[in-house]
Motif scaffolding. Structure first.
Motif, mmCIF file in Angstrom:
data_model
loop_
_atom_site.group_PDB
_atom_site.id
_atom_site.type_symbol
_atom_site.label_atom_id
_atom_site.label_comp_id
_atom_site.label_asym_id
_atom_site.label_seq_id
_atom_site.Cartn_x
_atom_site.Cartn_y
_atom_site.Cartn_z
ATOM 1 N N ARG A 5 60.037 -7.877 -7.023
ATOM 2 C CA ARG A 5 60.592 -6.985 -6.005
ATOM 3 C C ARG A 5 60.729 -5.565 -6.536
ATOM 4 N NH1 ARG A 5 65.607 -5.184 -4.519
ATOM 5 N NH2 ARG A 5 66.595 -6.355 -6.199
ATOM 6 N N HIS A 6 61.214 -5.433 -7.779
ATOM 7 C CA HIS A 6 61.382 -4.101 -8.340
ATOM 8 C C HIS A 6 60.027 -3.434 -8.612
ATOM 9 C CE1 HIS A 6 65.692 -4.035 -8.668
ATOM 10 N NE2 HIS A 6 65.719 -5.192 -9.300
ATOM 11 N N ALA A 7 59.020 -4.229 -8.979
ATOM 12 C CA ALA A 7 57.722 -3.650 -9.320
ATOM 13 C C ALA A 7 56.888 -3.319 -8.080
ATOM 14 C CB ALA A 7 56.946 -4.609 -10.228
ATOM 15 N N VAL A 8 56.977 -4.150 -7.051
ATOM 16 C CA VAL A 8 56.091 -4.012 -5.894
ATOM 17 C C VAL A 8 56.781 -3.321 -4.724
ATOM 18 C CG1 VAL A 8 54.740 -5.294 -4.177
ATOM 19 C CG2 VAL A 8 54.724 -6.001 -6.576
ATOM 20 N N PHE A 9 58.052 -3.650 -4.477
ATOM 21 C CA PHE A 9 58.731 -3.150 -3.291
ATOM 22 C C PHE A 9 59.722 -2.036 -3.611
ATOM 23 C CE2 PHE A 9 57.576 -7.546 -2.229
ATOM 24 C CZ PHE A 9 56.775 -7.308 -1.121
ATOM 25 N N SER A 10 59.510 -1.361 -4.729
ATOM 26 C CA SER A 10 60.417 -0.265 -5.077
ATOM 27 C C SER A 10 60.190 0.959 -4.205
ATOM 28 C CB SER A 10 60.252 0.100 -6.551
ATOM 29 O OG SER A 10 58.905 0.483 -6.811
ATOM 30 N N SER A 11 58.959 1.148 -3.721
ATOM 31 C CA SER A 11 58.637 2.293 -2.875
ATOM 32 C C SER A 11 57.461 1.930 -1.986
ATOM 33 C CB SER A 11 58.294 3.518 -3.732
ATOM 34 O OG SER A 11 57.071 3.301 -4.422
ATOM 35 N N PRO A 12 57.291 2.611 -0.858
ATOM 36 C CA PRO A 12 56.140 2.321 0.014
ATOM 37 C C PRO A 12 54.807 2.536 -0.685
ATOM 38 C CG PRO A 12 57.811 3.569 1.204
ATOM 39 C CD PRO A 12 58.240 3.552 -0.230
ATOM 40 N N ASP A 13 54.703 3.569 -1.514
ATOM 41 C CA ASP A 13 53.431 3.812 -2.206
ATOM 42 C C ASP A 13 53.100 2.678 -3.169
ATOM 43 O OD1 ASP A 13 53.044 6.171 -0.877
ATOM 44 O OD2 ASP A 13 53.970 7.412 -2.432
ATOM 45 N N ALA A 14 54.105 2.189 -3.909
ATOM 46 C CA ALA A 14 53.860 1.070 -4.819
ATOM 47 C C ALA A 14 53.424 -0.172 -4.047
ATOM 48 C CB ALA A 14 55.129 0.767 -5.625
ATOM 49 N N THR A 15 53.986 -0.381 -2.879
ATOM 50 C CA THR A 15 53.607 -1.534 -2.062
ATOM 51 C C THR A 15 52.185 -1.379 -1.545
ATOM 52 O OG1 THR A 15 55.924 -1.680 -1.383
ATOM 53 C CG2 THR A 15 54.340 -3.004 -0.167
ATOM 54 N N GLY A 48 62.262 -1.835 2.570
ATOM 55 C CA GLY A 48 63.605 -1.312 2.796
ATOM 56 C C GLY A 48 63.596 0.167 3.100
ATOM 57 N N ALA A 49 62.414 0.793 3.000
ATOM 58 C CA ALA A 49 62.269 2.203 3.327
ATOM 59 C C ALA A 49 60.954 2.391 4.073
ATOM 60 C CB ALA A 49 62.292 3.058 2.062
ATOM 61 N N ALA A 50 60.786 1.602 5.122
ATOM 62 C CA ALA A 50 59.531 1.626 5.869
ATOM 63 C C ALA A 50 59.327 2.956 6.583
ATOM 64 C CB ALA A 50 59.506 0.484 6.886
ATOM 65 N N ASP A 51 60.384 3.704 6.842
ATOM 66 C CA ASP A 51 60.271 4.981 7.520
ATOM 67 C C ASP A 51 59.984 6.096 6.516
ATOM 68 O OD1 ASP A 51 60.724 3.874 9.985
ATOM 69 O OD2 ASP A 51 62.894 4.124 9.870
ATOM 70 N N ASP A 52 58.980 5.901 5.679
ATOM 71 C CA ASP A 52 58.624 6.946 4.727
ATOM 72 C C ASP A 52 57.752 7.982 5.423
ATOM 73 O OD1 ASP A 52 55.557 6.044 3.424
ATOM 74 O OD2 ASP A 52 56.632 4.770 4.827
ATOM 75 N N ILE A 53 57.433 9.045 4.716
ATOM 76 C CA ILE A 53 56.723 10.167 5.324
ATOM 77 C C ILE A 53 55.366 9.741 5.859
ATOM 78 C CG2 ILE A 53 55.708 12.421 4.837
ATOM 79 C CD1 ILE A 53 57.931 12.902 2.846
ATOM 80 N N GLN A 54 54.638 8.962 5.084
ATOM 81 C CA GLN A 54 53.300 8.566 5.509
ATOM 82 C C GLN A 54 53.354 7.704 6.752
ATOM 83 O OE1 GLN A 54 50.766 7.191 2.410
ATOM 84 N NE2 GLN A 54 49.317 6.226 3.771
ATOM 85 N N SER A 55 54.316 6.780 6.822
ATOM 86 C CA SER A 55 54.435 5.930 8.004
ATOM 87 C C SER A 55 54.792 6.756 9.231
ATOM 88 C CB SER A 55 55.504 4.859 7.768
ATOM 89 O OG SER A 55 55.138 4.020 6.699
ATOM 90 N N LYS A 56 55.705 7.710 9.065
ATOM 91 C CA LYS A 56 56.051 8.572 10.193
ATOM 92 C C LYS A 56 54.845 9.387 10.637
ATOM 93 C CE LYS A 56 60.942 9.076 8.978
ATOM 94 N NZ LYS A 56 62.003 10.024 8.544
ATOM 95 N N LYS A 67 51.474 -3.095 7.695
ATOM 96 C CA LYS A 67 52.566 -2.332 8.297
ATOM 97 C C LYS A 67 53.518 -3.220 9.084
ATOM 98 C CE LYS A 67 49.693 0.585 10.185
ATOM 99 N NZ LYS A 67 49.185 1.710 10.982
ATOM 100 N N GLU A 68 52.999 -4.305 9.628
ATOM 101 C CA GLU A 68 53.837 -5.179 10.449
ATOM 102 C C GLU A 68 54.642 -6.173 9.617
ATOM 103 O OE1 GLU A 68 53.351 -8.580 13.964
ATOM 104 O OE2 GLU A 68 51.612 -7.414 13.282
ATOM 105 N N LYS A 69 54.038 -6.711 8.569
ATOM 106 C CA LYS A 69 54.671 -7.798 7.815
ATOM 107 C C LYS A 69 55.197 -7.379 6.439
ATOM 108 C CE LYS A 69 53.586 -10.873 10.978
ATOM 109 N NZ LYS A 69 54.618 -11.516 11.826
ATOM 110 N N ILE A 70 54.491 -6.518 5.748
ATOM 111 C CA ILE A 70 54.811 -6.216 4.356
ATOM 112 C C ILE A 70 55.700 -4.983 4.222
ATOM 113 C CG2 ILE A 70 53.869 -5.772 2.072
ATOM 114 C CD1 ILE A 70 53.223 -8.537 3.176
ATOM 115 N N LEU A 71 55.326 -3.905 4.869
ATOM 116 C CA LEU A 71 56.052 -2.649 4.684
ATOM 117 C C LEU A 71 57.534 -2.740 5.045
ATOM 118 C CD1 LEU A 71 55.542 0.175 3.669
ATOM 119 C CD2 LEU A 71 55.032 0.890 6.004
ATOM 120 N N PRO A 72 57.934 -3.495 6.079
ATOM 121 C CA PRO A 72 59.383 -3.601 6.355
ATOM 122 C C PRO A 72 60.184 -4.200 5.204
ATOM 123 C CG PRO A 72 58.125 -4.275 8.286
ATOM 124 C CD PRO A 72 57.135 -4.099 7.168
#
Length: 264
Positions: free
Chosen positions: A142-152, A181-189, A173-178
Motif C-alpha cells: 500500500r505504501h509503495a503503490v498507493f502512496s500517490s496517484p502517479d505511483a499507482t 485516497g487522493a483520486a482527485d489529483d490534478i491529472q484526474s481533474k 480510474k474506476e477500480k484502482i485510482l479510488p
C-alpha cells in the motif's frame, strides 16, 4: 478445645482428593492432588458423615472447576495461586450453610497433556506469524503503490508492459485510482474537464449558429464572473492561434499578431 477453625479439631474430617479439572483449552485438563478438610455444623448427626463428605467434595469440585476452566494450560502457576487463595482457608461454600471446608490442592499437567498444549501453542504461533507477515506485506504494498496517484499509474502501466493493447485506463480510474485516497489529483481533474469540454464540442457539431450562441453565453458568464482574461472559445472553421502562426512561418512572411485572429 478449639483452634482457629469453625469448631473442635476432633470433629474435623479429612479426605484425599484426586480429580481432573478442565482448562480453557478443550480436551486438556489439570490434575488436582491434595487434601480436603471439612467439618459440619455442631449439631450434625454422626450418621451424616457420608453426606457431609459428599457435600464438601462437590463444593470443592465446583470451586476448582470454576477457577481452572478460565486458564490455559501454560497458566498452570496462575491457576494454582488462584486456587490456593480460594481454598486454603476455612470458608462456607455457597448454598451449603453449616458446612466448613478448606483444602490444599496441587495442580499439574500430565506429560501427554503438556505435549498437546505445546503443539497447540506452536500452531497458534505459526498462524499468528503468517497473519502478521501478510499484514506487513499488504502495508508495504500500500505504501509503495498507493502512496500517490502517479505511483499507482506507474504500477498499473508496469503490470501491462507485455500487453499494452490490453491496458484499460477506464478500469484503472474506476477500480484502482479510488484506492489511492487522493483520486482527485490534478491529472484526474484535468482529464474530467477535458472530457466535459470534448462532450460539449461534439454536441455543438459544425453548426456556426450553435457555436455563436455558445460563445456568447461563455462570454456573458466570464464577464459576470470577472474572468475577462480567460482564453476565447474557438470558432468552427477558424484556425487556432498556433496554426495561424505556423502557416505564416511556412510562407516565409513575417509572423503577424496572433492575438488579433482570436479577437476577430
Amino acid at each position: 478445645m478449639t483452634t482457629d477453625g469453625p469448631g473442635p479439631w476432633w470433629k474435623r474430617r479429612r479426605s484425599r482428593i484426586r480429580a481432573q479439572w478442565p482448562t480453557r483449552l478443550p480436551g486438556i485438563r489439570f490434575c488436582a492432588r491434595g487434601t480436603l478438610t471439612y467439618q459440619a455444623q455442631a449439631d450434625a448427626k454422626a450418621g451424616d458423615t457420608a453426606t457431609t463428605r459428599a457435600a464438601a467434595r462437590l463444593a470443592l469440585d465446583e470451586l476448582g472447576r470454576g477457577i481452572t476452566q478460565n486458564h490455559m494450560p501454560e497458566q498452570l502457576t496462575t491457576a494454582q495461586e488462584g486456587l490456593t487463595l480460594a481454598a486454603a482457608h476455612w470458608h462456607t461454600p455457597k448454598g451449603a450453610p453449616g458446612l466448613w471446608l478448606k483444602a490444599h490442592i496441587t495442580l499439574l499437567l500430565t506429560e501427554q497433556d503438556a505435549i498437546r498444549a505445546q503443539r497447540y501453542q506452536d500452531a497458534i504461533r505459526e498462524v499468528t506469524l503468517q497473519i502478521a507477515q501478510e499484514h506487513e506485506r499488504r502495508e508495504r504494498f500500500r505504501h509503495a503503490v498507493f502512496s500517490s496517484p502517479d505511483a499507482t499509474r506507474i504500477w498499473w502501466l508496469d503490470r501491462h508492459l507485455d500487453a499494452l493493447e490490453s491496458l484499460d485506463w477506464d478500469l484503472f480510474k474506476e477500480k484502482i485510482l479510488p484506492l489511492v485516497g487522493a483520486a482527485d489529483d490534478i491529472q484526474s481533474k484535468a482529464e474530467r474537464i477535458a472530457h466535459t469540454l470534448l462532450h460539449i464540442w461534439e454536441k455543438l457539431g459544425n453548426d456556426p449558429g450553435q457555436h455563436a450562441r455558445f460563445t456568447a453565453t461563455v462570454h456573458t458568464v466570464l464577464d459576470q464572473m470577472g474572468w475577462n482574461d480567460a482564453p476565447a472559445w474557438p470558432v468552427v472553421g477558424e484556425p487556432s492561434a498556433d496554426d495561424s502562426a505556423e502557416s505564416v512561418r511556412d510562407d516565409g512572411a513575417e509572423p503577424g499578431p496572433v492575438a488579433q485572429a482570436g479577437a476577430a
